[in-house]
Design an enzyme around this catalytic site. Structure first.
Site, mmCIF file in Angstrom:
data_model
loop_
_atom_site.group_PDB
_atom_site.id
_atom_site.type_symbol
_atom_site.label_atom_id
_atom_site.label_comp_id
_atom_site.label_asym_id
_atom_site.label_seq_id
_atom_site.Cartn_x
_atom_site.Cartn_y
_atom_site.Cartn_z
ATOM 1 N N GLU A 162 88.486 65.655 -53.647
ATOM 2 C CA GLU A 162 87.631 64.799 -54.473
ATOM 3 C C GLU A 162 88.132 64.771 -55.908
ATOM 4 O O GLU A 162 87.884 65.707 -56.664
ATOM 5 C CB GLU A 162 86.196 65.350 -54.452
ATOM 6 C CG GLU A 162 85.629 65.585 -53.073
ATOM 7 C CD GLU A 162 84.600 66.717 -53.058
ATOM 8 O OE1 GLU A 162 83.623 66.648 -53.813
ATOM 9 O OE2 GLU A 162 84.780 67.687 -52.298
ATOM 10 N N HIS A 191 76.023 67.177 -56.596
ATOM 11 C CA HIS A 191 76.279 65.788 -56.212
ATOM 12 C C HIS A 191 75.124 64.842 -56.554
ATOM 13 O O HIS A 191 74.695 64.026 -55.746
ATOM 14 C CB HIS A 191 76.576 65.696 -54.709
ATOM 15 C CG HIS A 191 77.846 66.394 -54.295
ATOM 16 N ND1 HIS A 191 78.934 66.527 -55.116
ATOM 17 C CD2 HIS A 191 78.209 66.991 -53.116
ATOM 18 C CE1 HIS A 191 79.901 67.170 -54.475
ATOM 19 N NE2 HIS A 191 79.486 67.473 -53.268
ATOM 20 N N HIS A 210 83.657 61.147 -51.270
ATOM 21 C CA HIS A 210 83.487 62.405 -50.542
ATOM 22 C C HIS A 210 83.819 62.313 -49.049
ATOM 23 O O HIS A 210 83.047 62.786 -48.212
ATOM 24 C CB HIS A 210 82.045 62.892 -50.744
ATOM 25 C CG HIS A 210 81.870 64.366 -50.613
ATOM 26 N ND1 HIS A 210 81.911 65.018 -49.394
ATOM 27 C CD2 HIS A 210 81.675 65.331 -51.536
ATOM 28 C CE1 HIS A 210 81.711 66.311 -49.589
ATOM 29 N NE2 HIS A 210 81.572 66.527 -50.881
HETATM 30 C C1 BGC Z 1 81.449 70.927 -52.430
HETATM 31 C C2 BGC Z 1 80.941 71.919 -51.423
HETATM 32 C C3 BGC Z 1 79.733 71.352 -50.749
HETATM 33 C C4 BGC Z 1 80.092 70.041 -50.133
HETATM 34 C C5 BGC Z 1 78.860 69.366 -49.616
HETATM 35 C C6 BGC Z 1 81.782 69.659 -51.728
HETATM 36 O O1 BGC Z 1 82.170 68.696 -52.654
HETATM 37 O O2 BGC Z 1 82.568 71.402 -53.107
HETATM 38 O O3 BGC Z 1 80.611 73.141 -52.035
HETATM 39 O O4 BGC Z 1 79.210 72.213 -49.809
HETATM 40 O O5 BGC Z 1 80.651 69.170 -51.087
HETATM 41 O O6 BGC Z 1 78.955 69.113 -48.318
#
Ligand code: BGC
Length: 388
Positions: A353, A148, A222
């Site tokens: 997402e 991310h 998210h």
């Molecule tokens: C991911 C997870 C991750 C989370 C973060 C999601 O988009 O797929 O693996 O732990 O985001 O909180």
């Protein structure tokens, strides 16, 4: 006489009651429409506190004339609350998060609640990729991998907000300039995200970005949803449909292996509505996978539909992205206390997402995520709310 008047009187009273009942009904509908009209679409700007460096975070509350409410703050371009009605019209906030800024800036309390993630949403293996013959090393923040956008992704920066209006929607436009070299990425990337709340009960998120050097870009939103209301138990009873015949299997670090596997006959098959919890026990760790949406990329089509049977709330997600990450809140473990003192336990929220596939810069077989100077990155996702 009195005795005789009785039936007439009660008939008259009855007639008055009936008449007033019907006129009341009539009036009820008329003023109701009026009242609904009176809850005008609205944008309110307030302060959401200050960051440790003193800069002010703003929150924009968007309301449509049906009473739906979305609140977005400029830190992380984050959706902090989203109130939608159940089948009896009762509003509930259906996204996990915090009541104040402190909770959002505490990394241990904030696994990307409601934020925009970027410059590259999801994982890039070892934070490394080669572009036009040059190898780039990004910051790593998820074991050996980049997740991310890295240590300080788009969820942890202050965006510039501005109210926007259309005939049937109110919104907030957020802008952020990600500098050349930030988190290891090449090029100055100017990103714009607009959250719209429409009169058709949609939360619409549109994205644009431009760069001055070739760079990977993959932006998404998210939110952790719980259609029964945030903090109201787990989401295992929510019924999910995904418009996906394939998914991308992952290794133990959640990096795609490169395979595109059919969902048929597997717990990843959500082509017809299925409770999230129905087969989760046989998915190691729970769902945390990218699904390959039908009809390729670039066309707006339904990606997902979620129905929560108790409240009747339904959320449909439309997107132009080629994939969607379905994450069943596996890492929530009761250590986060969120809005209204609610404790978020395992599976108390799910994320859907819309995105390009994880680790695309290292998978030539996946749709490209490279943006070049002169090109415009655009994306669009619509969350449409109704009840059943
Ligand atoms: C991911 C997870 C991750 C989370 C973060 C999601 O988009 O797929 O693996 O732990 O985001 O909180």
């Amino acid at each position: 006489m009195r005795k005789n008047r009785g039936p007439y009187l009660s008939a008259a009273i009855m007639a008055v009651i009936l008449a007033s009942f019907f006129s009341c009904k009539g009036e009820k509908t008329a003023p109701k429409e009026k009242t609904e009209g009176l809850i005008n679409m609205d944008i309110q700007k307030q302060s959401f506190g200050r960051l440790p460096d003193g800069s002010e975070v703003e929150a924009y509350t968007l309301t449509n004339s049906h009473g739906l409410k979305a609140r977005i703050m400029t830190y992380g371009a984050t959706l902090t609350s989203l109130e939608v009605p159940d089948r009896s019209g009762k509003l509930a906030d259906i996204v996990l998060g915090h009541d104040s800024l402190d909770g959002y800036i505490d990394i241990a309390q904030n696994p990307y609640f409601g934020s925009i993630v970027g410059r590259y949403a999801n994982r890039i293996a070892k934070g490394r990729f080669t572009l036009d013959g040059v190898e780039y090393q990004l910051t790593t923040n998820n074991g050996p991998n980049h997740l991310h956008g890295g240590v300080k992704g788009f969820d942890k920066v202050l965006w510039k907000g501005e109210p926007v209006r259309e005939k049937a929607a109110v919104g907030v436009k957020l802008r952020y300039l990600s500098r050349d070299g930030e988190q290891g990425y090449p090029g100055n990337l100017s990103a714009t995200v607009i959250y719209w709340l429409t009169e058709a009960n949609e939360l619409k998120i549109s994205y644009e970005a431009e760069t001055d050097k070739p760079t990977p870009v993959n932006l998404t939103h998210h939110s952790y949803f719980n259609l029964a209301g945030q903090g109201e138990g787990d989401i295992l009873g929510h019924e999910l449909t995904l418009n996906a015949d394939h998914f991308t299997p992952v290794d133990e670090g959640l990096i795609p292996t490169g395979e595109i596997r059919p969902v048929t006959g597997t717990p990843w098959d959500f082509t017809i509505p299925k409770a999230i919890g129905a087969e989760i026990a046989v998915v190691p760790g729970g769902y945390d996978h990218n699904f390959v949406l039908r009809d390729g990329e670039g066309t707006l089509r339904m990606a997902a539909r979620v129905h929560e049977p108790t409240s009747g709330r339904v959320m449909e997600i439309y997107t132009i992205e080629p994939g969607i990450q379905f994450y069943s809140g596996n890492f929530l473990d009761g250590t986060i206390t969120g809005k209204s003192g609610k404790v978020y336990r395992k599976h108390y929220g799910f994320c859907l997402e819309p995105q390009h596939f994880p680790d695309s810069p290292n998978n030539p077989g996946f749709p490209s995520t490279i943006l070049r100077p002169g090109q415009k990155y655009t994306s669009l996702t619509i969350h449409k709310f109704s009840t059943k």
